[in-house]
Design an enzyme around this catalytic site. Sequence first.
Site, mmCIF file in Angstrom:
data_model
loop_
_atom_site.group_PDB
_atom_site.id
_atom_site.type_symbol
_atom_site.label_atom_id
_atom_site.label_comp_id
_atom_site.label_asym_id
_atom_site.label_seq_id
_atom_site.Cartn_x
_atom_site.Cartn_y
_atom_site.Cartn_z
ATOM 1 N N ASP A 193 -67.102 20.769 81.143
ATOM 2 C CA ASP A 193 -66.911 20.205 79.855
ATOM 3 C C ASP A 193 -64.805 19.529 80.794
ATOM 4 O O ASP A 193 -64.773 18.448 80.297
ATOM 5 C CB ASP A 193 -65.855 21.328 79.262
ATOM 6 N N LEU A 194 -65.366 19.699 81.781
ATOM 7 C CA LEU A 194 -64.102 18.899 82.751
ATOM 8 C C LEU A 194 -63.913 17.116 82.927
ATOM 9 O O LEU A 194 -63.596 17.102 83.353
ATOM 10 C CB LEU A 194 -63.348 19.982 83.417
#
Length: 403
Positions: A175-176
């Site tokens: 996600d990051l």
Amino acid sequence: MQSTDKPALPLAGVRVLDLSRILAGPWSAMVLGDLGAEVIKVEHPRRGDDTRDWGLRVGQTETAYFNSVNRNKRSVTLDLQTDAGCAIARDLAKTSDVVIQNFKAGGAEKLGLGYDALSSDNPRLVYCSISGYDRTGPEAARPGYDLVVQGEAGLMALNGEADQPPLKFGVAAVDLFTGMYAAQAVLAALYERERTGRGRHVEMALFDCGLMITSYYGLEALIAGEDPPRYGNAHPSIVPYGVFDAQDGPLVITVGNNSQYERFCRDVIGRPDLADDPRFATNILRSQNRATLLPEIRRELAARPRRALLDRLALAGIPCGEVAGLREALTSKRAVDGGLVTTQPHPHAGTTPVLAPPWRFDGERMPVRRAPPQLGEGTDDVLKSVLGLSDDRLAALRDSGVI
């Protein structure tokens, strides 16, 4: 709330409409906000972003999880399941430079908030769609979750110790990274728009980004025709490199080249025989013979105090450091002196910690201009100042549950 005119904000004057939720989309919007963009985060009037209910509570409507990805934003509540809510979102998009969304496949289009609809009203719009998988492929409708993608992209297979099951990363790495890749692509599209006058549709998939961050491990798997072994805290091709136990605690030692290795053996652990042994003459040989070399090194390190080892390593010019606890790292002199953790006022909690943006421009760190917002804190102000809605109109929208 901190406010400053210095340093100059690179994205000042850019407006971002953040229609995303959870992590990857909000992270990319926060990156743009950190760089100076005005970010309007649209949330459901009663539920808000899902992450307002994840982790440790801060005040009445925030959590540590939510706050970690939503600094430098305003929160505007709109019920996008209503025609009036969608109409307001479309009006906000007309005034925006960037839209970020991570609806399920077809969800934005169903609401009239897809790229074709919004770009027809605003041809300069840079529109970023974030999904789990390729939106043009057979898995377009599959929801994207970081942990699932960590498994499917092979990341869990390369993480952890060799004699243990596959292991996820401590944070939601896919996600990051997807959020950072998305912010980079948006910045590139904004730069191109200065030449062409037109925006772009940026499409990001979690699986694509997860596969990319396998990096050199991924290429080694393709070249070797099999999965590389897992090395835990060690390095696949550099030895000694990793976490080691001193007499009184763990430390990180990263011997990056042959000259450093020789100094490590002679000056740090007093083992010139290991420096002279032809089996360990190069990184490749040390990697091949790690099973013989590393027990000798671990034995020497375990007999010495950590502070003494760190001092010797520093004198020898070998990168090293203690293994800190998370709170210890965040409250360290290094973090404090660097201004990496700020304390922001909070109307219910009194104050709350907020991490600062990592960038410096001309020697100055980008500021935390706005603490992570309470749910809907900016609704009236934004809709008045951006769209010119009257108090009576806002009252009617609120009575009908749209805001």
